[in-house]
Write an enzyme that holds these catalytic residues in place. Structure first.
Site, PDB file in Angstrom:
ATOM      1  N   CYS A  41      33.666  70.910  12.103  1.00  0.00           N
ATOM      2  CA  CYS A  41      33.468  69.449  12.087  1.00  0.00           C
ATOM      3  C   CYS A  41      34.734  68.825  11.488  1.00  0.00           C
ATOM      4  O   CYS A  41      35.216  69.278  10.441  1.00  0.00           O
ATOM      5  CB  CYS A  41      32.263  69.080  11.226  1.00  0.00           C
ATOM      6  N   CYS A  71      34.947  67.643   7.651  1.00  0.00           N
ATOM      7  CA  CYS A  71      34.442  68.512   6.578  1.00  0.00           C
ATOM      8  C   CYS A  71      35.512  69.505   6.105  1.00  0.00           C
ATOM      9  O   CYS A  71      36.091  70.240   6.910  1.00  0.00           O
ATOM     10  CB  CYS A  71      33.216  69.263   7.076  1.00  0.00           C
ATOM     11  N   GLU A  94      31.765  78.295  -3.697  1.00  0.00           N
ATOM     12  CA  GLU A  94      31.460  77.209  -4.630  1.00  0.00           C
ATOM     13  C   GLU A  94      30.007  76.801  -4.561  1.00  0.00           C
ATOM     14  O   GLU A  94      29.384  76.860  -3.508  1.00  0.00           O
ATOM     15  CB  GLU A  94      32.326  75.996  -4.305  1.00  0.00           C
ATOM     16  N   SER A 151      22.507  67.208  10.536  1.00  0.00           N
ATOM     17  CA  SER A 151      23.752  66.445  10.456  1.00  0.00           C
ATOM     18  C   SER A 151      24.012  65.848  11.832  1.00  0.00           C
ATOM     19  O   SER A 151      24.608  66.490  12.680  1.00  0.00           O
ATOM     20  CB  SER A 151      24.908  67.387  10.068  1.00  0.00           C
ATOM     21  N   LEU A 152      23.544  64.639  12.027  1.00  0.00           N
ATOM     22  CA  LEU A 152      23.669  64.020  13.356  1.00  0.00           C
ATOM     23  C   LEU A 152      25.028  63.316  13.475  1.00  0.00           C
ATOM     24  O   LEU A 152      25.823  63.624  14.357  1.00  0.00           O
ATOM     25  CB  LEU A 152      22.507  63.038  13.579  1.00  0.00           C
ATOM     26  N   HIS A 153      25.249  62.349  12.621  1.00  0.00           N
ATOM     27  CA  HIS A 153      26.542  61.658  12.470  1.00  0.00           C
ATOM     28  C   HIS A 153      26.990  60.797  13.648  1.00  0.00           C
ATOM     29  O   HIS A 153      27.920  59.998  13.501  1.00  0.00           O
ATOM     30  CB  HIS A 153      27.668  62.647  12.113  1.00  0.00           C
ATOM     31  N   GLY A 156      29.387  76.374   4.809  1.00  0.00           N
ATOM     32  CA  GLY A 156      28.735  77.248   5.777  1.00  0.00           C
ATOM     33  C   GLY A 156      27.573  76.616   6.507  1.00  0.00           C
ATOM     34  O   GLY A 156      27.066  75.554   6.130  1.00  0.00           O
ATOM     35  N   ASN A 189      32.958  61.045   2.451  1.00  0.00           N
ATOM     36  CA  ASN A 189      33.781  61.432   1.295  1.00  0.00           C
ATOM     37  C   ASN A 189      35.145  61.843   1.819  1.00  0.00           C
ATOM     38  O   ASN A 189      35.224  62.696   2.693  1.00  0.00           O
ATOM     39  CB  ASN A 189      33.132  62.610   0.551  1.00  0.00           C
ATOM     40  N   CYS A 233      29.441  66.188  -0.774  1.00  0.00           N
ATOM     41  CA  CYS A 233      29.253  66.713   0.585  1.00  0.00           C
ATOM     42  C   CYS A 233      30.573  66.815   1.328  1.00  0.00           C
ATOM     43  O   CYS A 233      31.333  65.853   1.398  1.00  0.00           O
ATOM     44  CB  CYS A 233      28.371  65.778   1.393  1.00  0.00           C
TER      45      CYS A 233
HETATM   46  N1  SAH Z   1      26.579  73.236   7.908  1.00  0.00           N
HETATM   47  C1  SAH Z   1      25.570  72.391   7.360  1.00  0.00           C
HETATM   48  C2  SAH Z   1      25.641  72.212   5.862  1.00  0.00           C
HETATM   49  C3  SAH Z   1      26.969  71.912   5.244  1.00  0.00           C
HETATM   50  S1  SAH Z   1      27.514  70.305   4.949  1.00  0.00           S
HETATM   51  C4  SAH Z   1      25.576  71.059   8.072  1.00  0.00           C
HETATM   52  O1  SAH Z   1      26.443  70.825   8.896  1.00  0.00           O
HETATM   53  O2  SAH Z   1      24.670  70.271   7.858  1.00  0.00           O
HETATM   54  C5  SAH Z   1      26.296  69.367   4.190  1.00  0.00           C
HETATM   55  C6  SAH Z   1      26.335  67.899   4.607  1.00  0.00           C
HETATM   56  O3  SAH Z   1      27.571  67.256   4.215  1.00  0.00           O
HETATM   57  C7  SAH Z   1      26.260  67.734   6.111  1.00  0.00           C
HETATM   58  O4  SAH Z   1      25.446  66.666   6.475  1.00  0.00           O
HETATM   59  C8  SAH Z   1      27.694  67.457   6.450  1.00  0.00           C
HETATM   60  O5  SAH Z   1      27.829  66.918   7.703  1.00  0.00           O
HETATM   61  C9  SAH Z   1      28.091  66.553   5.321  1.00  0.00           C
HETATM   62  N2  SAH Z   1      29.527  66.361   5.181  1.00  0.00           N
HETATM   63  C10 SAH Z   1      30.505  67.185   5.580  1.00  0.00           C
HETATM   64  N3  SAH Z   1      31.713  66.635   5.346  1.00  0.00           N
HETATM   65  C11 SAH Z   1      31.484  65.441   4.761  1.00  0.00           C
HETATM   66  C12 SAH Z   1      32.337  64.402   4.252  1.00  0.00           C
HETATM   67  N4  SAH Z   1      33.662  64.505   4.294  1.00  0.00           N
HETATM   68  N5  SAH Z   1      31.757  63.318   3.714  1.00  0.00           N
HETATM   69  C13 SAH Z   1      30.404  63.209   3.641  1.00  0.00           C
HETATM   70  N6  SAH Z   1      29.558  64.150   4.087  1.00  0.00           N
HETATM   71  C14 SAH Z   1      30.089  65.262   4.653  1.00  0.00           C
END
Ligand code: SAH
Length: 353
Positions: free
Chosen positions: A113, A116, A89, A213-215, A158, A289, A332
């Site tokens: 993660c 995701c 996608e 992507s720290l989170h 990915g 999301n 995302c």
């Molecule tokens: N593998 C890479 C890129 C893919 S995701 C990464 O980890 O950064 C792109 C962004 O979307 C990342 O910051 C990821 O953490 C975020 N993301 C993943 N799941 C999400 C969700 N459910 N809600 C909001 N952001 C999300």
């Protein structure tokens, strides 16, 4: 399976045309067709014999569109099929300042993660450079009338730094004057945090916008939601980002998903301040999301904006990201190779929440 022509660099095309007994300038002609995502039937300035020879060993297009869904905000979620039948996608995001495309670099994702959707079924395979590129070329052609593509974000399915060689080849193509010539400042890579890959980028002279992507600002908390945190500490990551900034001069982006009741408290503000003071960065807050596979919820909009203000009050640069495409599950973390019917069903679900 035949090799898609989008896998070739300009130098490789030059070798290819010579091996077919054609003059060197044919390489530039071929490159123009590849960049325009032309079908063989549109290669009208090339000799028929040469096109026939190309058809024997190569394919003109690495992906074909299966379906698309358009969100109420204008974002378009495309579902593509690769030659071997894998589904990937990409999302087209129209903005006032230009159009972005969010590309996938792997079928699925192996990073695991919890929040995701892309990683829910694990990694199937990495995409080739030509397959990543073809997502951009297809969409640029499809959206030509609305200005094509000006920006690229590697934030689809990915982990780009776990598919490093193909990511590098793809970036060199889009950045090249022979390719679609998109500047490094208009390219963003998002990574879950692989320090060796971050180092490889600047060593390979890639000075794009780098998002981490720290989170979560502590290792204990990060391990609860990201498997990669078992391998690298937040301090190792910040140190890799500092070196990236020192070598590229590019301010880095810290992506921070806001998860209600998990990482949106006063202690999180304090931990972020301690971790990030001294790093030239901007914190991008992304209210989570929702996906089908986890129960985590975003905080209220009010709380998200309050968190942002608190970060600013301790001296960090921060903003809340406007999420696009969420009503077609194209935001995302929501990409995971669904059919249109499933997209619509999940969009209805999201509205209900
Ligand atoms: N593998 C890479 C890129 C893919 S995701 C990464 O980890 O950064 C792109 C962004 O979307 C990342 O910051 C990821 O953490 C975020 N993301 C993943 N799941 C999400 C969700 N459910 N809600 C909001 N952001 C999300």
């Amino acid at each position: 399976m035949k090799t898609p022509l989008a896998e070739f660099t300009m130098d490789e095309l030059t070798t290819l045309v010579s091996s077919c007994g054609e003059p060197k300038y044919r390489a530039a002609q071929l490159m123009r067709h590849i960049t325009a995502f032309d079908a063989f039937s549109e290669y009208s300035d090339l000799p028929k014999k040469f096109i026939a020879a190309l058809k024997e060993n190569y394919v003109d297009r690495a992906v074909k569109e299966k379906t698309r869904v358009t969100a109420s905000d204008g974002a378009i979620r495309y579902l593509f099929e690769t030659q071997n039948g894998d589904l990937i996608e990409s999302v087209f995001l129209p903005h006032d300042y230009g159009n972005s495309v969010c590309v996938s670099c792997q079928v699925g994702c192996g990073m695991g993660c919890v929040f995701c959707a892309s990683g829910h079924y694990g990694l199937k395979r990495s995409l080739t450079a030509g397959e990543i590129l073809s997502q951009v070329l297809y969409i640029a052609r499809d959206r030509k009338a609305c200005g094509g593509v000006n920006k690229i974000v590697m934030m689809g399915s990915g982990e780009p730094l776990a598919n490093y060689d193909n990511t590098l080849k793809f970036l060199r193509f889009v950045n090249s004057e022979h390719g679609i010539n998109i500047g490094m400042r208009s390219i963003s890579i998002s990574t879950c945090g692989l320090p060796n890959g971050i180092e490889s980028l600047w060593r390979d002279s890639i000075a794009c916008t780098l998002s981490l992507s720290l989170h979560a600002a502590t290792d204990i908390k990060r391990k609860k939601i990201m498997r990669v945190a078992e391998n690298y500490t937040v301090n190792q990551l910040v140190s890799a980002l500092k070196t990236y900034f020192d070598n590229t001069g590019r301010r880095v982006i810290i992506e921070y998903i806001l998860i209600g009741g998990f990482n949106d408290g006063a202690d999180d503000v304090a931990a972020l301040k301690t971790l990030l003071s001294g790093l030239c960065c901007h914190v991008n807050l992304i209210p989570l999301n929702p996906t089908d596979h986890c129960d985590l919820k975003p905080p209220s909009k009010k709380r998200a904006y309050e968190f942002c203000e608190k970060l600013k009050s301790v001296g960090l640069s921060a903003s809340v990201r406007r999420s696009m495409g969420s009503d077609v599950a194209g935001a995302c973390g929501q990409l995971k190779n669904r059919t249109v019917e499933e997209c619509k069903a999940s969009a209805v679900e999201n509205y209900k929440k």
